[in-house]
Design an enzyme around this catalytic site. Structure first.
Site, PDB file in Angstrom:
ATOM      1  N   GLY A 218     -38.686   3.785 -41.098  1.00 30.69           N
ATOM      2  CA  GLY A 218     -37.653   2.910 -41.623  1.00 30.69           C
ATOM      3  C   GLY A 218     -37.366   3.220 -43.081  1.00 30.69           C
ATOM      4  N   ARG A 298     -22.621   9.611 -35.222  1.00 33.91           N
ATOM      5  CA  ARG A 298     -23.104   8.459 -36.002  1.00 33.91           C
ATOM      6  C   ARG A 298     -21.994   7.621 -36.649  1.00 33.91           C
ATOM      7  NH1 ARG A 298     -26.115   8.538 -39.987  1.00 33.91           N
ATOM      8  NH2 ARG A 298     -27.672   7.026 -39.376  1.00 33.91           N
ATOM      9  N   CYS A 328     -10.008  13.932 -27.702  1.00 33.22           N
ATOM     10  CA  CYS A 328      -9.005  12.991 -27.236  1.00 33.22           C
ATOM     11  C   CYS A 328      -9.646  11.630 -27.023  1.00 33.22           C
ATOM     12  CB  CYS A 328      -8.326  13.527 -25.980  1.00 33.22           C
ATOM     13  SG  CYS A 328      -7.406  15.011 -26.376  1.00 33.22           S
TER      14      CYS A 328
END
Ligand SMILES: *Cc1c(COP(=O)(O)O)cnc(C)c1O
Length: 412
Positions: A218, A298, A328
């Site tokens: 983290g 992301r 697309c």
């Protein structure tokens, strides 16, 4: 490595390419080990899922790291890369008992995060030591999408279920050799994180045979200017003191473990794309690159910010662009970004492209997944070839026309 090196790689690549700077990975690894140099035994398990190229794994193994894995395939990759199975930890979520058994047989440290599997595994293999993943229910981050410690999270065994957990370990007579937590992907507040570690220490006192405590990851890295970064040095100082105090009280020197993914590889990575079209509409100037969320998802998946730099014209006058892809589908990489003037054919570099970028790539729109390059000792080395048309067809089964037209059923 500098901008000119990146341009050279982009020119030679013949399509989108990920580039990783080995030196940066090493620097981050050393930052973390030196922040925790006051701990008697430290182990860093690199989180494979961030970036799983075998050459990267080998490089990180060479730095002295172990591995954090979430699937048996990642375990196999790690063993193939040269990791001793004893330095690999398997921290899956929601996988079958069968997969856990297979991994345990390879000599890998098992980490179990639910009571059902814990009881089944403990009854069957009381002699195989197991680590348990605890959920301390602490929100260590600001973004609820990626903080996994809160009350309704699917990760870990709730601290409120410790009595039940203890009944299982006593009844099965299994050995718990590690305690683990992984509270999410953003440690913004060190004191909140330290609060979670206190809960882990309290839990640890229930087990007499511990060898390690794993605090997960983290660690936050900056993605743009002004971003808060986890203060590793401060965390190192404070947690080292707490950990050493705990070990004295516990009566044994334990290993302190972490599982950094992003921290080690995010900033080492660049994703290089080429501008196909500069499209001026009445309101916006779009720069359309030869990529999309098939290569870097992301921004679209989490709203993540990746800095975008025009490496072909680094000193050009800045203008506002929306950088989009060629898929697309909605595939905006960045809206209204101030970027040095872009011409068609320029190469754009996406920063922080080392973690969770290429490992999340797909073949959407039947496009090839990108090549990967490792920059090491001032040289570029190809570490993954770009896919080709055969890769698109691989494993597809082209049925005979007679079956597809329905005529074959008559004969059958
Ligand atoms: C993904 C993951 C990590 C790595 O997290 P980062 O934010 O990339 O450092 C560590 N441990 C576990 C169990 C994970 O699932």
């Amino acid at each position: 490595m500098n901008t000119a090196d990146l341009v050279k790689i982009a020119e030679g690549a013949n399509g989108p390419v990920y580039v990783y700077d080995a030196e940066k990975i090493k620097r981050q690894y050393e930052r973390l080990t030196s922040a925790f140099s006051g701990v008697g035994k430290l182990r860093l398990h690199y989180a494979t899922k961030a970036l799983n190229n075998i050459s990267i794994l080998k490089y990180i193994q060479g730095l002295g790291a172990g591995l954090d894995t979430v699937s048996i395939q990642e375990v196999r990759l790690g063993i193939q890369a040269g990791f001793d199975p004893a330095t690999i930890i398997f921290t899956p979520n929601g996988v079958s008992l069968n997969e856990i058994e297979e991994v345990a047989k390879l000599g890998v440290q098992i980490n179990i995060d639910n009571l059902s599997i814990l009881e089944q595994f403990g009854s069957k293999y009381p002699d195989i030591p197991v680590c348990i993943r605890i959920n301390p229910h602490v929100m260590a981050g600001g973004n609820s999408n990626i903080s996994v410690g809160h009350i309704d999270s699917k990760f870990g065994i709730s601290i409120h279920q410790i009595p039940h957990l203890l009944r299982i370990t006593e009844n099965t007579n299994m050995r718990i050799n590690g305690i683990h937590m992984h509270t999410g992907s953003d440690i913004l507040d060190i004191d909140v994180f330290l609060h979670a570690t206190e809960i882990l220490f309290e839990t640890a006192k229930n087990f007499r045979n511990l060898e390690f405590i794993d605090f997960g990851s983290g660690f936050k890295v900056p993605y743009k200017q002004g971003d808060i970064e986890t203060n590793i040095e401060e965390l190192g100082e404070k947690l080292t003191a707490k950990f050493n105090a705990f070990c004295s009280e516990y009566g044994r020197q334990l290993t302190l473990a972490f599982e950094p993914g992003k921290f080690l590889v995010s900033q080492a990575g660049y994703f290089l794309t080429k501008v196909n079209v500069v499209k001026q509409t009445t309101s916006t100037v779009f720069a359309q690159v030869d990529s999309g969320f098939n290569h870097l998802i992301r921004p679209m998946l989490y709203g993540s910010h990746h800095e975008i730099e025009n490496i072909s014209n680094p000193n050009g006058r800045e203008r506002f662009y929306s950088v989009v892809g060629y898929i697309c589908e909605t595939d905006t990489f960045g809206s209204n970004r101030k970027i040095a003037e872009i011409s068609e054919g320029d190469f754009l570099a996406f920063h922080n492209a080392g973690a969770y970028c290429n490992t999340m790539a797909s073949n959407y729109n039947s496009r090839y997944r990108p090549a990967e390059v490792l920059w090491i000792n001032n040289e570029a080395h190809l570490i993954r070839a770009r896919e080709n048309f055969e890769d698109i067809l691989r494993n597809q089964i082209e049925l005979d026309a007679s079956i597809l037209s329905g005529k074959a059923t008559v004969e059958a």
